[in-house]
Scaffold this active site. Structure first.
Site, PDB file in Angstrom:
ATOM      1  CD  GLU A  89      -3.014  -0.976   2.222  1.00  0.00           C
ATOM      2  OE1 GLU A  89      -4.116  -1.489   2.020  1.00  0.00           O
ATOM      3  OE2 GLU A  89      -2.728  -0.402   3.276  1.00  0.00           O
ATOM      4  CB  CYS A 102       2.896   7.418   3.296  1.00  0.00           C
ATOM      5  SG  CYS A 102       3.272   6.202   4.579  1.00  0.00           S
ATOM      6  CB  CYS A 109       6.956  -5.362   8.893  1.00  0.00           C
ATOM      7  SG  CYS A 109       8.218  -4.478   9.830  1.00  0.00           S
ATOM      8  CB  CYS A 113       5.726  -2.669  16.360  1.00  0.00           C
ATOM      9  SG  CYS A 113       7.439  -2.238  16.024  1.00  0.00           S
ATOM     10  CB  CYS A 116       2.654  -1.786  13.701  1.00  0.00           C
ATOM     11  SG  CYS A 116       2.792  -1.372  11.946  1.00  0.00           S
ATOM     12  N   GLY A 156       6.787  -2.004   6.284  1.00  0.00           N
ATOM     13  CA  GLY A 156       8.180  -2.443   6.289  1.00  0.00           C
ATOM     14  C   GLY A 156       9.104  -1.577   7.113  1.00  0.00           C
ATOM     15  CD  GLU A 157      13.066  -0.373  10.444  1.00  0.00           C
ATOM     16  OE1 GLU A 157      12.095   0.048  11.080  1.00  0.00           O
ATOM     17  OE2 GLU A 157      14.059   0.349  10.163  1.00  0.00           O
ATOM     18  CB  SER A 188       9.785   6.317   9.923  1.00  0.00           C
ATOM     19  OG  SER A 188       9.327   6.026  11.218  1.00  0.00           O
ATOM     20  CB  SER A 212       9.034   4.068  15.761  1.00  0.00           C
ATOM     21  OG  SER A 212       8.617   4.458  14.483  1.00  0.00           O
ATOM     22  CG  LEU A 213      11.511   6.900  22.092  1.00  0.00           C
ATOM     23  CD1 LEU A 213      12.807   6.101  21.983  1.00  0.00           C
ATOM     24  CD2 LEU A 213      11.817   8.295  22.650  1.00  0.00           C
ATOM     25  CG  HIS A 214       6.070   4.193  19.710  1.00  0.00           C
ATOM     26  ND1 HIS A 214       5.482   5.316  19.179  1.00  0.00           N
ATOM     27  CD2 HIS A 214       6.381   3.406  18.646  1.00  0.00           C
ATOM     28  CE1 HIS A 214       5.423   5.209  17.858  1.00  0.00           C
ATOM     29  NE2 HIS A 214       5.965   4.068  17.518  1.00  0.00           N
ATOM     30  CG  ASN A 288      -4.460   5.540  13.927  1.00  0.00           C
ATOM     31  OD1 ASN A 288      -5.368   6.329  14.099  1.00  0.00           O
ATOM     32  ND2 ASN A 288      -3.315   5.885  13.354  1.00  0.00           N
ATOM     33  CB  CYS A 331       0.445   5.906  12.017  1.00  0.00           C
ATOM     34  SG  CYS A 331       0.935   7.544  11.640  1.00  0.00           S
TER      35      CYS A 331
END
Ligand code: SAH
Length: 341
Positions: A89, A102, A109, A113, A116, A156-157, A188, A212-214, A288, A331
């Site tokens: 996508e 994006c 992936c 996470c 995600c 993906g990373e 990212s 991406s810390l979170h 989300n 996201c």
């Protein structure tokens, strides 16, 4: 057969020499590719002989639209089918400053996470450079809009597909390619430390690094992101400091607020302490909810208090606008759909 969009300009020059052509032809062909031609026959300043030679060795098109959805806010999400039948996508978002694409860089992936949607679908393969670049061209082609910013925040990373992503960035940045400045390109990552360091050393282009810390607490972050068991927060921060030192670029920390998990004022204080004195910016994201997800979004009130607390402590923090959530394009909501779709 090779995909001609897989090559940077200098690689294409080599390719041309290898098939017995003059090096300068590469510039002509490269320019056509970014005027979005779909067929070698459209390259009208090339000889018939060269066109048939190109057709024997290369192909151009490597994705087709399988589906698309348009959000109330103008965001458009595309499901693209790759030549091998897998789907990815890509999203076009409209901002005041221009259009951001994006893009995905893998089918699925590996990072797992917990919040995600892309993690739930497993990992199939990394995308080629051509498949990454084609998403942007196809977004422009389909919408008639010009893309001015690129974010590697799709499926993906990116630092797990380092080489192809960097090559794609070289092409995106090339004045004869998409001609998008490095400062308009953001990578990212969930925090693959050796690759952040490699990026700092090699990234002459100086694109934006987003982490991406979170959470600023290892225990909490590990429960959300398995990668934290491998690279702890302190190591990620050290790598970011190195990136800043090398590039002079401000790093962005992405922080998705989860109700009762990472959104208290003491979490904000802890985060402010961790980032103290760094050239950085915190992007707060209302998380989300994903299908079967365990995390709930923090209330707007809590998010704003968290932001204010960071700002009070001298950390620049903003709340990210949510675009496309009505079409599952926000996201973490990008899911590789089944091949029959
Ligand atoms: N693998 C990369 C890029 C993909 S994710 C990375 O980890 O950064 C792009 C951004 O969306 C990341 O900051 C990611 O943490 C965030 N994200 C993922 N799932 C989300 C969700 N459910 N809600 C809000 N943000 C999410």
């Amino acid at each position: 057969m090779k995909n001609i969009r897989d090559f940077t300009l200098s690689e294409l020059e080599e390719e041309l020499v290898n098939i017995g052509e003059k090096k300068y032809r590469a510039k002509q062909i490269f320019a056509w590719l970014f005027r979005n031609v779909q067929d070698f026959d459209e390259m009208t300043d090339l000889s018939k002989e060269l066109i048939s030679k190109l057709k024997e060795n290369y192909y151009i098109k490597n994705l087709e639209v399988a589906n698309s959805l348009k959000s109330k806010d103008g965001t458009v999400k595309f499901l693209f089918r790759l030549n091998d039948g897998n789907c990815i996508e890509s999203v076009l978002m409209k901002y005041k400053y221009g259009n951001a694409a994006c893009v995905s860089n893998q089918v699925g992936c590996k990072m797992g996470c917990k919040f995600c949607a892309s993690a739930g679908i497993g990992f199939v393969r990394s995308l080629t450079t051509g498949e990454i670049v084609s998403q942007i061209l196809e977004l422009e082609n389909q919408t008639g809009e010009k893309v001015s910013n690129i974010v590697f925040m799709g499926i993906g990373e990116p630092l797990d597909n380092y080489e192809n992503v960097l090559k794609a960035i070289t092409i995106i940045n090339d004045p004869k390619g998409l001609n998008i400045g490095a400062r308009h390109i953001s990578i990212s990552t969930c925090g693959i430390v050796p690759k952040i360091i490699q990026l700092a050393d090699e990234n002459k282009l100086q694109c934006n690094l987003c982490i991406s810390l979170h959470s600023s607490r290892n225990e909490v972050r590990s429960s959300m992101m398995p990668i934290n068991n491998k690279y702890k927060i302190e190591e990620v921060i050290e790598a970011c400091k190195y990136y800043i030192e090398k590039t002079n670029r401000r790093v962005t920390f992405e922080y998705a607020l989860v109700d009762g998990v990472n959104d208290s004022l003491s979490d904000a204080d802890h985060l402010a302490k961790l980032l103290h004195g760094m050239l950085c910016h915190v992007n707060l994201i209302p998380i989300n909810k994903i299908k079967d997800g365990i995390y709930e979004k923090s209330s707007t009130e809590k998010i704003l208090k968290f932001r204010d607390r960071l700002n009070d402590k001298g950390i620049v923090a903003t709340v990210r606008r949510e675009l496309g959530s009505d079409i599952s394009a926000a996201c973490g909501q990008l899911v590789r759909q089944s091949q029959k779709d």
